[in-house]
Design an enzyme around this catalytic site. Structure first.
Site, PDB file in Angstrom:
ATOM      1  N   LYS A   2      56.094  40.381 -18.354  1.00 34.65           N
ATOM      2  CA  LYS A   2      57.507  40.024 -18.317  1.00 34.65           C
ATOM      3  C   LYS A   2      58.158  40.307 -19.673  1.00 34.65           C
ATOM      4  O   LYS A   2      57.484  40.496 -20.687  1.00 34.65           O
ATOM      5  CB  LYS A   2      57.664  38.548 -17.959  1.00 34.65           C
ATOM      6  CG  LYS A   2      57.035  37.593 -18.973  1.00 34.65           C
ATOM      7  CD  LYS A   2      57.177  36.149 -18.544  1.00 34.65           C
ATOM      8  CE  LYS A   2      56.567  35.216 -19.585  1.00 34.65           C
ATOM      9  NZ  LYS A   2      56.768  33.797 -19.245  1.00 34.65           N
ATOM     10  N   ARG A  49      59.712  22.353 -14.228  1.00 32.37           N
ATOM     11  CA  ARG A  49      60.486  23.590 -14.105  1.00 32.37           C
ATOM     12  C   ARG A  49      60.506  23.942 -12.616  1.00 32.37           C
ATOM     13  O   ARG A  49      60.966  23.153 -11.803  1.00 32.37           O
ATOM     14  CB  ARG A  49      59.856  24.709 -14.962  1.00 32.37           C
ATOM     15  CG  ARG A  49      59.929  24.450 -16.456  1.00 32.37           C
ATOM     16  CD  ARG A  49      59.700  25.701 -17.297  1.00 32.37           C
ATOM     17  NE  ARG A  49      58.585  26.515 -16.850  1.00 32.37           N
ATOM     18  CZ  ARG A  49      58.111  27.564 -17.511  1.00 32.37           C
ATOM     19  NH1 ARG A  49      58.672  27.923 -18.665  1.00 32.37           N
ATOM     20  NH2 ARG A  49      57.093  28.268 -17.041  1.00 32.37           N
ATOM     21  N   HIS A  82      51.962  25.815 -13.238  1.00 32.81           N
ATOM     22  CA  HIS A  82      51.938  26.266 -14.637  1.00 32.81           C
ATOM     23  C   HIS A  82      51.674  25.077 -15.547  1.00 32.81           C
ATOM     24  O   HIS A  82      52.213  23.981 -15.344  1.00 32.81           O
ATOM     25  CB  HIS A  82      53.273  26.918 -14.996  1.00 32.81           C
ATOM     26  CG  HIS A  82      53.228  27.723 -16.259  1.00 32.81           C
ATOM     27  ND1 HIS A  82      52.525  28.899 -16.355  1.00 32.81           N
ATOM     28  CD2 HIS A  82      53.790  27.517 -17.475  1.00 32.81           C
ATOM     29  CE1 HIS A  82      52.659  29.397 -17.560  1.00 32.81           C
ATOM     30  NE2 HIS A  82      53.421  28.574 -18.273  1.00 32.81           N
ATOM     31  N   ARG A 109      46.264  33.956 -15.459  1.00 30.08           N
ATOM     32  CA  ARG A 109      47.491  34.685 -15.753  1.00 30.08           C
ATOM     33  C   ARG A 109      47.778  34.733 -17.259  1.00 30.08           C
ATOM     34  O   ARG A 109      48.765  34.163 -17.729  1.00 30.08           O
ATOM     35  CB  ARG A 109      48.683  34.032 -15.046  1.00 30.08           C
ATOM     36  CG  ARG A 109      48.533  33.796 -13.552  1.00 30.08           C
ATOM     37  CD  ARG A 109      49.853  33.288 -12.962  1.00 30.08           C
ATOM     38  NE  ARG A 109      50.403  32.195 -13.720  1.00 30.08           N
ATOM     39  CZ  ARG A 109      50.222  30.904 -13.447  1.00 30.08           C
ATOM     40  NH1 ARG A 109      49.475  30.527 -12.414  1.00 30.08           N
ATOM     41  NH2 ARG A 109      50.783  29.978 -14.201  1.00 30.08           N
ATOM     42  N   TYR A 150      74.657  37.281 -47.853  1.00 27.04           N
ATOM     43  CA  TYR A 150      75.727  36.324 -47.544  1.00 27.04           C
ATOM     44  C   TYR A 150      75.428  34.945 -48.122  1.00 27.04           C
ATOM     45  O   TYR A 150      74.326  34.415 -47.976  1.00 27.04           O
ATOM     46  CB  TYR A 150      75.907  36.206 -46.036  1.00 27.04           C
ATOM     47  CG  TYR A 150      76.529  37.423 -45.394  1.00 27.04           C
ATOM     48  CD1 TYR A 150      77.814  37.843 -45.725  1.00 27.04           C
ATOM     49  CD2 TYR A 150      75.828  38.147 -44.442  1.00 27.04           C
ATOM     50  CE1 TYR A 150      78.383  38.955 -45.134  1.00 27.04           C
ATOM     51  CE2 TYR A 150      76.387  39.263 -43.823  1.00 27.04           C
ATOM     52  CZ  TYR A 150      77.661  39.660 -44.184  1.00 27.04           C
ATOM     53  OH  TYR A 150      78.222  40.760 -43.593  1.00 27.04           O
ATOM     54  N   CYS A 210      70.679  39.564 -42.418  1.00 28.61           N
ATOM     55  CA  CYS A 210      71.965  39.935 -41.828  1.00 28.61           C
ATOM     56  C   CYS A 210      71.743  40.572 -40.454  1.00 28.61           C
ATOM     57  O   CYS A 210      70.623  40.698 -39.987  1.00 28.61           O
ATOM     58  CB  CYS A 210      72.691  40.908 -42.747  1.00 28.61           C
ATOM     59  SG  CYS A 210      72.831  40.339 -44.456  1.00 28.61           S
ATOM     60  N   MET A 211      72.827  40.972 -39.817  1.00 26.12           N
ATOM     61  CA  MET A 211      72.720  41.531 -38.481  1.00 26.12           C
ATOM     62  C   MET A 211      71.882  42.813 -38.447  1.00 26.12           C
ATOM     63  O   MET A 211      71.086  43.014 -37.534  1.00 26.12           O
ATOM     64  CB  MET A 211      74.107  41.813 -37.897  1.00 26.12           C
ATOM     65  CG  MET A 211      74.064  42.289 -36.452  1.00 26.12           C
ATOM     66  SD  MET A 211      75.712  42.576 -35.750  1.00 26.12           S
ATOM     67  CE  MET A 211      76.380  40.917 -35.717  1.00 26.12           C
ATOM     68  N   ASP A 212      72.039  43.663 -39.454  1.00 27.80           N
ATOM     69  CA  ASP A 212      71.401  44.979 -39.428  1.00 27.80           C
ATOM     70  C   ASP A 212      70.450  45.219 -40.585  1.00 27.80           C
ATOM     71  O   ASP A 212      69.835  46.293 -40.645  1.00 27.80           O
ATOM     72  CB  ASP A 212      72.468  46.084 -39.469  1.00 27.80           C
ATOM     73  CG  ASP A 212      73.581  45.837 -38.465  1.00 27.80           C
ATOM     74  OD1 ASP A 212      73.275  45.797 -37.267  1.00 27.80           O
ATOM     75  OD2 ASP A 212      74.726  45.665 -38.892  1.00 27.80           O
TER      76      ASP A 212
END
Length: 381
Positions: free
Chosen positions: A41, A137, A169, A225, A271, A318-320
């Site tokens: 998954k 769940r 599970h 599993r 930042y 940071c983001m990138d």
């Protein structure tokens, strides 16, 4: 075996398919007497669903596990003809496609049986009934279990479904000595007995995830599993590392420095200027950030191997991009650094990044985004 490289890349996740095969072989030996489902998954926990599934099949995985329909159907479209189990659906999804593709599906409530019956066309739906043994769940709670069984038995009597399994599970298999495991096992065993009293003789009873496959043999039943262990990561973290379990982490995350600069003592970084250089230092700019899946919570501490030495991310991720303190290393733009890997060459591991971010190794590998190309190698071929 590797994918062709036409030019240098800013970053890549290298996945060793030999490690996947090794881990499946190791897990099969731990679960002797039970079949094995390799769970792929979330794009194979970030490693690449289809390549991982193929490697797992080569190593003898009897089943492949997918959480959602699009994953299961993509596996069929990629040519996987073996048993596939898919367990997470919502009302109104196109179950007919999965039923016709011969994908085993889960049902944890009578309405899910109704939806499966509505999706039947030319072949019966293969169903695994889920009992909620205490995780709260999916699945039927014990009080509602008989109603689910009755609905399934009625549909099976008309030839619309085949009851292939009973499953649940575990919530605490990463703590093998937790009394929760014993309680869930008892509830599961009782649920199987109730089902048998209704005449159900399920071919597959399955409860064990990675932790249970490795440490709780009493939970193995007919099928195990393993998920994260398939990728060589320990479900127990540093408490019982991968090497002690005979597992090999399959992924190495690398990047090439986008810039290198010398800064004086007192220079602030990133930042908020949350880190200030305590001395003159060489900084390297790594072209990866939280937009690629690096956890921002690992700011000011995420580990990196550069020039054979452990270094740390400084300032906020940071983001990138993010910045690594290279001390007085003789560094240049384009040089390679390793964020994590198996740890066999001194590099940080996914567990080290998990510690830095206050999370688990599962999340470190799974959250890596599509901007990072995956390159597949096979260290045994």
């Amino acid at each position: 075996m590797s994918t062709p490289e036409s030019r240098p890349v800013r970053a890549e996740a290298v996945v060793d398919l030999a490690a996947i095969r090794h881990n499946v072989t190791t897990l099969r030996a731990r679960a002797e007497g039970a079949q094995l489902m390799a769970v792929v998954k979330a794009d194979g926990y970030g490693h690449g669903m289809v390549p991982v599934a193929r490697a797992a099949r080569e190593a003898g995985a009897d089943w492949i596990g997918a959480a959602v329909l699009e994953e299961a159907l993509a596996l069929r479209a990629a040519g996987d003809t073996g048993p596939i189990f898919c367990w997470l659906t919502t009302p109104g999804e196109p179950l007919a496609d999965a039923i016709e593709a011969g994908i085993d599906l889960s049902a944890g409530a009578p309405w899910e049986i109704d939806e499966l019956v509505a999706g039947v066309q030319d072949r019966p739906a293969r169903v695994h009934l889920k009992i909620d043994t205490g995780m709260s769940r999916g699945g039927a709670v014990p009080e509602e279990w008989p109603a689910l069984i009755r609905a399934a038995v009625r549909a099976q009597a008309t030839g619309q479904i085949e009851i292939k399994g009973i499953w649940s599970h575990l919530a605490s298999s990463d703590e093998p000595k937790s009394p929760v495991n014993e309680s869930q096992l008892a509830t599961f065993t009782e649920a199987v007995e109730v089902a048998e009293s209704f005449g159900i003789d399920a071919e597959f009873k399955h409860l064990a995830n990675s932790g249970a496959t490795l440490a709780l043999p009493e939970t193995h039943f007919d099928l195990v599993r393993p998920g994260v262990a398939t990728y060589g990561l320990s479900p127990f973290g540093h408490a019982l590392p991968s090497a002690e379990l005979g597992l090999r982490p399959a992924m190495t995350l690398k990047a090439r420095l986008a810039m290198v600069k010398r800064v004086p003592a007192g220079a602030g970084v990133s930042y908020g200027l949350t880190w200030t250089a305590p001395r003159p230092s060489t900084l390297g700019l790594i072209p990866l950030g939280y937009g690629d899946g690096l956890p921002r919570h690992a700011s000011n501490g995420g580990p990196v191997q550069a020039y054979g030495v452990r270094r740390a991310i400084v300032g906020r991720i940071c983001m990138d991009q993010c910045v690594v303190d290279l001390g007085d290393d003789d560094a240049a733009a384009g040089d390679e650094v390793v964020l994590f890997g198996p740890g066999t060459s001194g590099e940080p591991t996914a567990d080290d990044w998990a510690d830095a971010a206050g999370t688990i190794n599962y999340e470190i590998v799974t959250r890596l985004g599509a901007r990072i190309p995956r390159r597949y190698v096979d260290s045994e071929r």
